[in-house]
Scaffold this active site. Structure first.
Site, PDB file in Angstrom:
ATOM      1  CD  GLU A 191      35.960  46.845-137.174  1.00 21.04           C
ATOM      2  OE1 GLU A 191      35.579  48.017-137.033  1.00 21.04           O
ATOM      3  OE2 GLU A 191      37.006  46.415-136.673  1.00 21.04           O
ATOM      4  CB  THR A 192      29.048  45.793-141.334  1.00 20.50           C
ATOM      5  OG1 THR A 192      29.650  45.558-142.619  1.00 20.50           O
ATOM      6  CG2 THR A 192      27.676  46.405-141.531  1.00 20.50           C
TER       7      THR A 192
END
Length: 295
Positions: free
Chosen positions: A46-47
């Site tokens: 995830e970012t």
């Protein structure tokens, strides 16, 4: 266009352990398409992007994307890492430790437990636990995970549970069985779709051979969003803690510790408590890198 970012190891006490997260602050000028492209560039599970909140009472709004472009609406390592970064950034009032985060259409409380020189410790609430029900697919699950049915726990049943994101919790006989799993992504993805779950949390509560203080050992597989394996998953550990309290394996208000990531060489400790209809997740982390994207 220059876009700054930081790299945070979440659920970690030291660099190069835990679950890495890219955090992009000041992201209001980025379109959804650009956010997804940046998440694809970083290629982490995830970012997280920090943008202005649009709900009353929220201090910060978080938007998180997987490399495949799916937006994550739960509060796990994606949110924990962002608040660890905020605690270290100097942007938060040093005389205040309670905040409110916006994720999707929800607001959730966050507390900065400590702000050390090397890192920070954060506690936050997840959505109220939900237990949609057990899953009667023992043999199919074992096959999708490349396990023998005997490797699954005989006294517990697989079930879907959620504290913001629905995951399939699959109880294994012991830590050896957890480590043996080698999922078939296509097969597991179909099974998850059939039961209405996003990811699969394979866990054991057999503490033989586990470090002192660990209540469950787990691995997380999420082929539905292109994550082969994740080293620390707050959105799955939360429902697991709720299930352990519901089933009497832990008491309400008692600390629950889940270990994850050992099989990937990134050991992670996730702390949780369940009480008053809420799940609280606690974790530490360190900022290990900072940089700039030249777009």
């Amino acid at each position: 266009m220059d876009v700054r970012f930081s790299w945070v190891d979440v659920f970690a006490e030291r660099p190069l352990t835990g679950n890495p997260l890219a955090v992009v602050p000041d992201a209001d000028g980025l379109s959804d398409e650009r956010m997804r492209a940046i998440a694809r560039e970083f290629n982490q599970s995830e970012t997280t992007f920090l943008v202005r909140p649009d709900l009353p009472g929220a201090d910060h709004r978080l938007r998180s994307f997987t490399p495949g472009g799916a937006e994550v609406l739960g509060a796990g390592h994606n949110a924990m890492g962002a608040w660890i970064w905020l605690a270290r950034s100097g942007l938060l009032d040093p005389g205040r430790d309670a905040f409110v985060q916006q994720i999707g259409g929800d607001t959730l409380p966050v507390r900065i437990v400590s702000r050390g020189e090397g890192g920070a410790r954060v506690a936050m609430e997840q959505a109220a636990p939900r237990f949609p029900g057990p899953v009667d697919a023992r043999d199919a699950l074992a096959a999708a995970l490349a396990l023998d049915p005997a490797d699954l726990a005989a006294d517990r049943v697989p079930e879907v549970a959620s504290t913001g994101v629905a995951h399939l919790l699959v109880p294994a006989r012991d830590a050896r069985a957890v480590d043996l799993a080698d999922p078939d992504p296509a097969r597991l993805r179909r099974l998850l779709a059939d039961v209405g779950a996003e990811g699969c949390y394979l866990y054991t509560v057999d503490t033989a051979g586990l470090p002192p203080g660990v209540d469950a050992y787990a691995r997380f597989f999420n082929p539905t969003v292109g994550i082969a394996e994740d080293p620390a998953t707050g959105t799955a550990a939360g429902p697991l803690a709720a299930v352990l309290v519901r089933d009497g394996l832990k008491r309400e208000g008692e600390a629950v510790t889940v270990e994850q990531g050992r099989a990937m060489g990134r050991p992670s400790r996730i702390g949780l408590t369940v009480g008053g209809g809420a799940v609280r997740i606690t974790g530490s982390g360190v900022v290990v890198a900072e940089g700039t994207l030249h777009l």
